[in-house]
Scaffold this motif. Structure first.
Motif, PDB file in Angstrom:
ATOM      1  N   UNK A  10       0.830  -1.209   0.000  1.00 30.82           N
ATOM      2  CA  UNK A  10       0.000   0.000   0.000  1.00 30.82           C
ATOM      3  C   UNK A  10       0.864   1.259   0.000  1.00 30.82           C
ATOM      4  N   UNK A  11       1.928   1.258   0.807  1.00 32.50           N
ATOM      5  CA  UNK A  11       2.822   2.415   0.839  1.00 32.50           C
ATOM      6  C   UNK A  11       3.526   2.606  -0.504  1.00 32.50           C
ATOM      7  N   UNK A  12       3.940   1.514  -1.112  1.00 34.17           N
ATOM      8  CA  UNK A  12       4.606   1.584  -2.417  1.00 34.17           C
ATOM      9  C   UNK A  12       3.657   2.166  -3.471  1.00 34.17           C
ATOM     10  N   UNK A  13       2.391   1.768  -3.408  1.00 29.58           N
ATOM     11  CA  UNK A  13       1.392   2.290  -4.352  1.00 29.58           C
ATOM     12  C   UNK A  13       1.192   3.788  -4.160  1.00 29.58           C
ATOM     13  N   UNK A  14       1.138   4.228  -2.921  1.00 28.16           N
ATOM     14  CA  UNK A  14       0.988   5.657  -2.634  1.00 28.16           C
ATOM     15  C   UNK A  14       2.195   6.430  -3.168  1.00 28.16           C
ATOM     16  N   UNK A  20       4.089   9.662 -10.055  1.00 24.26           N
ATOM     17  CA  UNK A  20       3.405   9.856 -11.339  1.00 24.26           C
ATOM     18  C   UNK A  20       2.775  11.244 -11.392  1.00 24.26           C
ATOM     19  N   UNK A  21       2.229  11.696 -10.267  1.00 26.34           N
ATOM     20  CA  UNK A  21       1.651  13.036 -10.206  1.00 26.34           C
ATOM     21  C   UNK A  21       2.708  14.093 -10.500  1.00 26.34           C
ATOM     22  N   UNK A  22       3.901  13.957  -9.908  1.00 29.22           N
ATOM     23  CA  UNK A  22       4.977  14.911 -10.164  1.00 29.22           C
ATOM     24  C   UNK A  22       5.427  14.851 -11.607  1.00 29.22           C
ATOM     25  N   UNK A  69      12.849  20.071 -20.159  1.00 27.02           N
ATOM     26  CA  UNK A  69      13.969  19.884 -19.233  1.00 27.02           C
ATOM     27  C   UNK A  69      13.508  19.309 -17.894  1.00 27.02           C
ATOM     28  N   UNK A  70      12.467  19.880 -17.307  1.00 28.89           N
ATOM     29  CA  UNK A  70      12.047  19.395 -16.000  1.00 28.89           C
ATOM     30  C   UNK A  70      11.283  18.077 -16.090  1.00 28.89           C
ATOM     31  N   UNK A  71      10.667  17.789 -17.225  1.00 30.64           N
ATOM     32  CA  UNK A  71      10.041  16.472 -17.396  1.00 30.64           C
ATOM     33  C   UNK A  71      11.114  15.389 -17.346  1.00 30.64           C
ATOM     34  N   UNK A  72      12.181  15.564 -18.126  1.00 32.23           N
ATOM     35  CA  UNK A  72      13.247  14.566 -18.130  1.00 32.23           C
ATOM     36  C   UNK A  72      14.034  14.573 -16.825  1.00 32.23           C
TER      37      UNK A  72
END
Length: 136
Positions: A10-14, A20-22, A69-72
Motif C-alpha cells: 500500500x505504501x509503495x502504491x501511494x 506519477x503526479x509529479x 527539461x524538467x520532465x526529463x
C-alpha cells in the motif's frame, strides 16, 4: 531500521502515485503556459506589435524548454534507478530530489510571472482588439 528499508504494498502504491503526479505535473504546467501565450498572440498580434511578437516567441521557447527539461529531470532524477522514487526512504533519499524540486518550483513561479506580465503593456496601451481575433 525496517522503516527506512522496507515498504508495504500500500505504501509503495501511494509513493508510485505521488511520483506519477509529479511527472505529469510538469507537462501540464508547461502546456497551460504555452496555451496562455498562444491565446495572447491570437488576441494581440495584429502586425504592428513587433516587440510583443518577439517577446512572446521568446517566452514560448523558454516555456517549451522548461517543460522538456524538467520532465526529463523528473523521470531521470535517480539516474537509471527508475524504481527508487517510489521505493523505501533509503532509496528516495539517495536521489537528492529536493534541489531539483526547489529549482522546478522557483523557475515555475518565474515563468508564470513572465506569462502573466506579457499582455499587460498591450492592455495598457489601449490598442483596439481586431475583430479577426474573435473569428473562427
Amino acid at each position: 531500521m525496517a522503516e527506512l528499508t522496507e515498504l508495504s504494498d500500500a505504501q509503495r502504491t501511494v509513493e508510485l502515485v505521488d511520483w506519477i503526479t509529479w511527472v505529469l505535473m510538469t507537462p501540464a504546467n508547461g502546456l497551460i503556459k504555452l496555451s496562455s501565450i498562444f491565446l495572447y498572440r491570437r488576441i494581440f498580434v495584429t502586425g504592428q506589435e513587433k516587440l510583443f511578437n518577439i517577446l512572446s516567441w521568446i517566452l514560448i521557447v523558454v516555456c517549451a524548454l522548461w517543460t522538456v527539461a524538467f520532465f526529463f529531470a523528473t523521470v531521470f532524477g535517480c539516474g537509471r534507478h527508475f524504481d527508487y522514487p517510489w521505493g523505501p526512504l533509503v532509496e528516495i533519499s539517495s536521489c537528492n530530489t529536493n534541489i531539483r524540486l526547489e529549482g522546478l518550483m522557483i523557475s515555475d513561479l518565474i515563468t508564470d510571472l513572465f506569462v502573466w506580465i506579457l499582455p499587460v503593456p498591450m492592455v495598457n496601451l489601449g490598442l483596439p482588439i481586431p475583430v479577426k481575433a474573435f473569428r473562427n
